[in-house]
Design a protein around this motif. Structure first.
Motif, PDB file in Angstrom:
ATOM      1  N   MET A  41       0.828  -1.201   0.000  1.00 34.15           N
ATOM      2  CA  MET A  41       0.000   0.000   0.000  1.00 34.15           C
ATOM      3  C   MET A  41       0.868   1.258   0.000  1.00 34.15           C
ATOM      4  N   VAL A  42       1.921   1.256   0.847  1.00 36.02           N
ATOM      5  CA  VAL A  42       2.775   2.437   0.941  1.00 36.02           C
ATOM      6  C   VAL A  42       3.677   2.541  -0.281  1.00 36.02           C
ATOM      7  N   GLY A  43       4.031   1.375  -0.871  1.00 34.78           N
ATOM      8  CA  GLY A  43       4.842   1.391  -2.072  1.00 34.78           C
ATOM      9  C   GLY A  43       6.324   1.544  -1.816  1.00 34.78           C
ATOM     10  N   PHE A  44       6.738   1.481  -0.552  1.00 35.08           N
ATOM     11  CA  PHE A  44       8.133   1.751  -0.233  1.00 35.08           C
ATOM     12  C   PHE A  44       8.444   1.195   1.147  1.00 35.08           C
ATOM     13  N   ILE A  45       9.602   0.526   1.295  1.00 38.60           N
ATOM     14  CA  ILE A  45       9.977   0.047   2.624  1.00 38.60           C
ATOM     15  C   ILE A  45      11.431   0.397   2.898  1.00 38.60           C
ATOM     16  N   ALA A  46      11.750   0.661   4.158  1.00 41.25           N
ATOM     17  CA  ALA A  46      13.120   0.976   4.560  1.00 41.25           C
ATOM     18  C   ALA A  46      13.328   0.478   5.984  1.00 41.25           C
ATOM     19  N   PRO A  47      14.582   0.174   6.363  1.00 39.30           N
ATOM     20  CA  PRO A  47      14.843  -0.390   7.695  1.00 39.30           C
ATOM     21  C   PRO A  47      14.279   0.459   8.827  1.00 39.30           C
ATOM     22  N   ASN A  48      14.243   1.789   8.628  1.00 38.18           N
ATOM     23  CA  ASN A  48      13.762   2.667   9.694  1.00 38.18           C
ATOM     24  C   ASN A  48      12.346   2.354  10.142  1.00 38.18           C
ATOM     25  N   ASN A  49      11.520   1.793   9.213  1.00 41.10           N
ATOM     26  CA  ASN A  49      10.135   1.507   9.581  1.00 41.10           C
ATOM     27  C   ASN A  49      10.019   0.307  10.498  1.00 41.10           C
ATOM     28  N   TYR A  50      11.115  -0.451  10.651  1.00 42.57           N
ATOM     29  CA  TYR A  50      11.020  -1.714  11.381  1.00 42.57           C
ATOM     30  C   TYR A  50      11.965  -1.718  12.573  1.00 42.57           C
ATOM     31  N   SER A  51      12.096  -0.567  13.231  1.00 42.69           N
ATOM     32  CA  SER A  51      13.057  -0.472  14.323  1.00 42.69           C
ATOM     33  C   SER A  51      12.473  -1.049  15.607  1.00 42.69           C
ATOM     34  N   PHE A  52      13.333  -1.166  16.600  1.00 44.64           N
ATOM     35  CA  PHE A  52      12.930  -1.653  17.913  1.00 44.64           C
ATOM     36  C   PHE A  52      11.860  -0.741  18.510  1.00 44.64           C
ATOM     37  N   GLY A  53      11.976   0.562  18.251  1.00 42.80           N
ATOM     38  CA  GLY A  53      10.977   1.500  18.762  1.00 42.80           C
ATOM     39  C   GLY A  53       9.582   1.179  18.250  1.00 42.80           C
ATOM     40  N   GLU A  54       9.479   0.779  16.967  1.00 45.05           N
ATOM     41  CA  GLU A  54       8.177   0.416  16.414  1.00 45.05           C
ATOM     42  C   GLU A  54       7.630  -0.835  17.094  1.00 45.05           C
ATOM     43  N   SER A  55       8.512  -1.784  17.388  1.00 48.66           N
ATOM     44  CA  SER A  55       8.064  -2.981  18.105  1.00 48.66           C
ATOM     45  C   SER A  55       7.491  -2.600  19.457  1.00 48.66           C
TER      46      SER A  55
END
Lengths: 377, 306
Positions: free
Chosen positions: A293-307
């Motif tokens: 949906m977003v059309g783009f992924i990067a490591p920043n979106n999957y950080s420990f903070g998001e968890s």
């Protein structure tokens, strides 16, 4: 007669929630939003004080779910031209789906997972790689994202099973940091810049084209929302079936007392593995859908903070109650986007909020009700 | 690889190991008295580093240019302020949750860490960017066959070792240390012997946090830079070190710290893949270690209570 009254009550609650969400998403001025927040908090406080939800005549679970589904669908149709609001609703649905995964793990089996965003990311990266290099149908890609997340989860299932408490927390935290670092240094996955993804296509149905159905036309997000609602409904049914079955009772026993559970012949390791894998699968599917949906992924979106945000949603909603998860996800996703004052202070406020909740109301907004094995009504 | 380069790697590893050990000792002390993990410890460390920076900036403003005075003031003030923050976290966040499920304590301290981290980012002037940390120690270097041994690194190592040894002596040889050990062994009995439980807990948190403040200042002096997020990784690594060693064991924490630094160094030097994977390698080894020895190298003696 009581059934009818229960159904009417559930329908009224669903309609009220949808109306409130619509007003909140459409409100432009900050003062109107502040008023709505105050009204919501006051309504919540009154409902808690008067135990309103417990006093409502019981409605069949399926009916409640159907009304909730209708309410969200109605909300999307009412917002059909408003891209930004629809994007927010879609993000809520994605977060709820991912949190349902954690909900099975923590709420039922008591397996703490501090790497939720990592499994979400495994799904996203799997979708990116598969759509770039193969012609796999996109619905299968979503499933593959979930399957890959479940598979990656099995890599750490042995240490997760063998450790307890603080030691178990370390395993998933270490995995979350490992995963993020791995994404950043691995050039074939785009490194820190990440990867781009194509839209979802199912046959002739292109998801990034605006919706045209006879006289009705709407934003392209409606395509994704339809798909997400379907996925979420399936995930919700799965979670509900698990909870209502003897599997759910076994999982409860494992969470409450492993030693006692095993003396009654419940295979603790097996059920923890099942819950962990199933939860990661849901997180992975959500991640794959989100990446498309977003059309783009990067490591920043999957950080420990998001968890940590995912775990706080569970806690805020009330561990073990899927409705609580949905409510908390809506609050955590929508509130900071609409109230711009909060934008900068978002993480500070989440964290402060969770600290206060843990000290003053550790059961969360909608605590899980006691399981009733015998119908006393 | 030349011997000089190897020496550089070993020196770097030893410096990292000392920092990790200091952080891990804090984790192990807290676990000793309260059986909890104080997960905001890493961010308390970052707080200490920023206090050190602020004290230095204030001294420069006041016109105090004598490096020895600057150094002493920076270390003393940051240790005191950080000890106070550690004790406050214990008093208002950890102690109210005494008796709650350990998950709640873990989460509340994790979130408290986020509060501290975000507070530094939002409220320290320019806190969202890495800040330059001043060189307060003499940077004279000794050339040992191409390997440059710097005096400031030696001083930091010696100070770190002294602090850890001092903490050990304090715990084992003084009355207050005895009280800490008594609380760690059995809270109820310690109370009946007239030990002020809350005071001991708060003191222990202050002590551990002061050690973290030193580790933070050490990190700043070594890299000449501090960053609001520095505590997250240092905290998790310190926690990992304490756990690898076995919680509640001072020696274990020190061994764990140096072991983790050794893993990172090996990952950077001796393995066939790029050195960027050193953290991936180190954390992977930690996960494998947890699978093999679920309660650390020096395991917890307690058996499962039924």
């Amino acid at each position: 007669m009581t059934r009818l009254r229960g159904a009417l009550g559930a329908a009224a609650v669903a309609a009220l929630c949808a109306l409130y969400a619509w007003a909140f998403l459409r409100a432009e001025s900050q003062s109107a939003l502040a008023l709505l927040v105050l009204a919501g908090v006051a309504a919540g406080a009154v409902a808690t004080r008067t135990r309103l939800l417990e006093k409502l005549p019981p409605a069949p679970e399926r009916l409640t779910q159907a009304f909730a589904l209708l309410a969200v669908a109605g909300l999307c149709i009412a917002l059909h031209e408003d891209d930004f609001s629809l994007l927010l609703v879609a993000r809520v649905l994605i977060v709820v789906l991912a949190c349902l995964g954690l909900h099975i793990q923590l709420g039922y089996a008591g397996v703490l997972n501090f790497a939720g965003a990592s499994f979400f990311g495994v799904g996203g990266y799997t979708a990116a790689v598969l759509t770039r290099s193969t012609g796999l149908p996109h619905l299968l890609v979503l499933l593959a994202g979930g399957a890959m997340a479940a598979l990656v989860g099995t890599l750490i299932v042995v240490p997760v099973l063998r450790t307890r408490g603080h030691y178990a927390a370390l395993v998933t935290i270490a995995f979350a940091l490992l995963f993020r670092t791995f994404l950043e240094v691995n050039d074939s996955l785009g490194g820190p810049q990440g990867l781009k993804l194509k839209e979802i296509r199912i046959g002739p149905w292109r998801f990034n084209d605006p919706v045209e159905l006879g006289p009705f036309s709407g934003s392209f997000y409606l395509n994704y929302l339809a798909l997400l609602l379907l996925l979420l409904a399936l995930g919700w049914i799965l979670v509900q079936r698990v909870e209502r079955s003897w599997i759910g009772i076994d999982l409860d026993a494992v969470r409450l007392d492993e030693t006692a559970a095993s003396t009654f012949g419940i295979d603790v390791a097996r059920w923890k593995t099942v819950a962990f894998t199933l939860g990661n699968f849901l997180a992975g599917v959500a991640g794959a859908a989100s990446a498309h949906m977003v059309g783009f992924i990067a490591p920043n979106n999957y950080s420990f903070g998001e968890s940590l945000v995912l775990v706080s949603i569970l806690l805020l909603g009330g561990v073990g109650n899927a409705w609580g998860v949905a409510l908390a996800a809506a609050i955590v996703v929508i509130l900071p986007e609409k109230l711009q004052v909060l934008q900068e202070y978002r993480f500070l406020l989440y964290a402060g909020m969770v600290v206060l909740i843990l000290i003053f109301r550790p059961v969360g907004l909608l605590p899980r009700r006691m399981r009733r094995l015998v119908d006393t009504a | 690889m030349t011997l000089a380069l190897l020496g550089q790697y070993v020196m770097n590893g030893v410096m990292l190991g000392m920092m990790y050990a200091l952080v891990a000792v804090g984790f192990t002390l807290f676990f000793g008295v309260l059986d909890i993990i104080q997960f905001s410890h890493g961010d308390v460390l970052a707080f200490g580093a920023f206090v050190a920076l602020a004290v230095w900036a204030a001294l420069v403003k006041l016109g105090v240019a004598w490096p020895a005075v600057q150094l002493v003031a920076v270390v003393v003030f940051s240790a005191l302020a950080t000890a106070a923050v550690g004790a406050l976290v214990a008093r208002f966040v950890v102690l109210p949750l005494k008796g709650a499920p350990s998950l709640n304590v873990l989460l509340v301290t994790l979130m408290m860490g986020t509060v501290l981290r975000e507070a530094i980012r939002l409220f320290y002037p320019g806190g969202s960017q890495p800040q330059r940390f001043p060189a307060l120690l003499p940077t004279t270097g000794y050339d040992l066959g191409g390997f440059n041994l710097r005096l400031d690194n030696l001083i930091l190592l010696a100070a770190g070792a002294l602090l850890i040894a001092g903490t050990h002596l304090f715990i084992t040889r003084t009355r207050l240390g005895l009280a800490i050990r008594a609380v760690a062994q059995d809270e109820e009995t310690a109370r009946t012997m007239g030990i002020d439980f809350r005071a001991v807990v708060l003191f222990t948190f202050g002590l551990g946090s002061a050690l973290a403040a030193f580790a933070g200042a050490m990190d700043g002096l070594y890299y000449n830079e501090v960053y609001y997020g520095m505590g997250l990784l240092l905290g998790v690594i310190g926690f990992a070190s304490a756990i690898i060693g076995g919680l509640g064991n001072l020696y274990g924490a020190v061994i764990g710290g140096f072991l983790f630094a050794a893993l990172q160094t090996i990952g950077a030097v001796a393995l066939p893949f790029a050195s960027a994977y050193k953290d991936v390698f180190a954390f992977a080894v930690v996960i494998v270690l947890m699978a093999v020895r679920p309660t650390g190298l020096i395991g917890e003696p307690a058996s499962e209570r039924v």
